[in-house]
Design a protein around this motif. Structure first.
Motif, PDB file in Angstrom:
ATOM      1  N   ALA A 136      15.708  22.267   5.160  1.00 23.67           N
ATOM      2  CA  ALA A 136      14.538  23.090   5.682  1.00 23.67           C
ATOM      3  C   ALA A 136      14.007  22.612   7.318  1.00 23.67           C
ATOM      4  CB  ALA A 136      13.447  22.934   4.825  1.00 23.67           C
ATOM      5  N   ILE A 137      14.207  21.429   7.570  1.00 21.14           N
ATOM      6  CA  ILE A 137      13.855  20.964   8.859  1.00 21.14           C
ATOM      7  C   ILE A 137      15.030  21.713   9.918  1.00 21.14           C
ATOM      8  CG2 ILE A 137      13.546  19.248  10.658  1.00 21.14           C
ATOM      9  CD1 ILE A 137      12.169  17.660   8.166  1.00 21.14           C
ATOM     10  N   VAL A 138      16.416  21.577   9.406  1.00 19.76           N
ATOM     11  CA  VAL A 138      17.306  21.939  10.308  1.00 19.76           C
ATOM     12  C   VAL A 138      16.983  23.526  10.355  1.00 19.76           C
ATOM     13  CG1 VAL A 138      19.961  22.249  10.381  1.00 19.76           C
ATOM     14  CG2 VAL A 138      19.021  20.040   9.601  1.00 19.76           C
ATOM     15  N   ARG A 139      16.810  24.220   9.397  1.00 20.00           N
ATOM     16  CA  ARG A 139      16.640  25.426   9.648  1.00 20.00           C
ATOM     17  C   ARG A 139      15.523  25.757  10.808  1.00 20.00           C
ATOM     18  NH1 ARG A 139      17.348  30.139   6.516  1.00 20.00           N
ATOM     19  NH2 ARG A 139      17.569  28.682   4.561  1.00 20.00           N
ATOM     20  N   LYS A 140      14.246  25.072  10.740  1.00 20.62           N
ATOM     21  CA  LYS A 140      13.413  25.215  11.561  1.00 20.62           C
ATOM     22  C   LYS A 140      13.757  25.003  13.016  1.00 20.62           C
ATOM     23  CE  LYS A 140       9.416  24.215   8.557  1.00 20.62           C
ATOM     24  NZ  LYS A 140       8.345  23.296   8.450  1.00 20.62           N
ATOM     25  N   LEU A 141      14.658  23.820  13.360  1.00 16.79           N
ATOM     26  CA  LEU A 141      15.353  23.411  14.529  1.00 16.79           C
ATOM     27  C   LEU A 141      16.349  24.897  14.911  1.00 16.79           C
ATOM     28  CD1 LEU A 141      16.261  19.518  13.570  1.00 16.79           C
ATOM     29  CD2 LEU A 141      14.264  20.466  15.170  1.00 16.79           C
ATOM     30  N   LEU A 142      17.034  25.266  14.182  1.00 11.82           N
ATOM     31  CA  LEU A 142      17.889  26.191  14.273  1.00 11.82           C
ATOM     32  C   LEU A 142      17.112  27.425  15.073  1.00 11.82           C
ATOM     33  CD1 LEU A 142      20.533  28.023  14.577  1.00 11.82           C
ATOM     34  CD2 LEU A 142      20.173  28.364  12.059  1.00 11.82           C
ATOM     35  N   GLU A 143      15.993  27.638  14.338  1.00  3.99           N
ATOM     36  CA  GLU A 143      15.037  28.980  14.734  1.00  3.99           C
ATOM     37  C   GLU A 143      14.421  28.595  16.145  1.00  3.99           C
ATOM     38  OE1 GLU A 143      12.529  29.126  11.505  1.00  3.99           O
ATOM     39  OE2 GLU A 143      13.786  30.125  10.307  1.00  3.99           O
ATOM     40  N   ARG A 144      14.118  27.394  16.473  1.00  2.93           N
ATOM     41  CA  ARG A 144      13.668  26.913  17.679  1.00  2.93           C
ATOM     42  C   ARG A 144      14.539  27.026  18.904  1.00  2.93           C
ATOM     43  NH1 ARG A 144       9.511  21.647  17.177  1.00  2.93           N
ATOM     44  NH2 ARG A 144       8.020  22.600  15.475  1.00  2.93           N
TER      45      ARG A 144
END
Length: 225
Positions: A136-144
């Motif tokens: 879930a955190i990696v997804r946020k990092l990808l979005e950023r």
């Protein structure tokens, strides 16, 4: 005068025993990574105890079975990765966090090579809250990273997940003969992640079910209604 067996041990003695037990546990974990890296996941626990400098009784008190030892290694690896992704998200302001996370993952894999596939495939990602939080955190990092224009707009979480699986396989296959080969591979992967200059990708990405289910011989996808 004899000691009363019913009398509790002095507090200092209890703390010393706990400290010794934890030190033995850490020695066993370090030895296990070393042995698995050299001999593979089928290596015996006798060699692990020997390298840790402890007896088999001590090993079995800490880890009653080999599987318990493997799960402890998995826990340590997952905790290290999860804590780093949390810290990366907290300080990521430029969108560079995704790359930082992947580089750290490569370094952790390289430092802990040996039965990585068995460790990472022991439990379904969907059944482990830490893995769920990690991705879930990696997804946020990808979005950023996408918002900052650092990676392609069509890059998906599954693309990142598969890159990690490929990286893991490379570390397992080349770790002892070419320990730095993964760095070049990850550089090439990241170059492919960056915004497209010429054309869009020609193949449709897999959906994120792969991230939830995991990939491998040792696990089967859960049945869905």
């Amino acid at each position: 005068m004899t000691d009363d067996p019913a009398r509790p041990a002095p507090t200092g003695s209890t703390k010393a025993l706990r400290r010794d037990a934890e030190e033995n546990r850490q020695r066993l974990l370090r030895a296990a990574w070393e042995v698995f890296a050299e001999l593979g996941p089928e290596a015996g626990v006798e060699e692990i105890a020997r390298r840790a400098g402890v007896g088999m009784g001590t090993l079995y008190r800490r880890f009653p079975t080999k599987e318990a030892l493997v799960l402890a290694l998995n826990d340590a690896l997952m905790e290290e990765l999860l804590e780093h992704t949390r810290q990366t998200l907290a300080r990521d302001e430029s969108g560079a966090g995704l790359e930082e996370c992947l580089w750290f993952t490569g370094k952790v894999m390289s430092a802990h090579q040996g039965c990585l596939s068995r460790l990472w495939q022991g439990n379904l990602p969907s059944a482990d809250p830490r893995r769920q939080e990690h991705w879930a955190i990696v997804r946020k990092l990808l979005e950023r990273a996408q918002e900052a224009g650092r990676v392609r707009a069509d890059l998906t979480l599954t693309d990142v997940y598969l890159a990690v699986l490929a990286l893991r396989g490379l570390v397992e296959e080349t770790g002892t003969i070419a320990p730095e080969a993964w760095m070049r591979f990850l550089e090439v992967q990241l170059a492919g992640f960056r915004p497209a200059i010429t054309r869009e990708l020609g193949y449709t990405p897999a959906d994120d079910a792969l991230v939830r289910r995991g990939v491998g011989r040792w696990v089967s996808p859960p049945h869905e209604d």
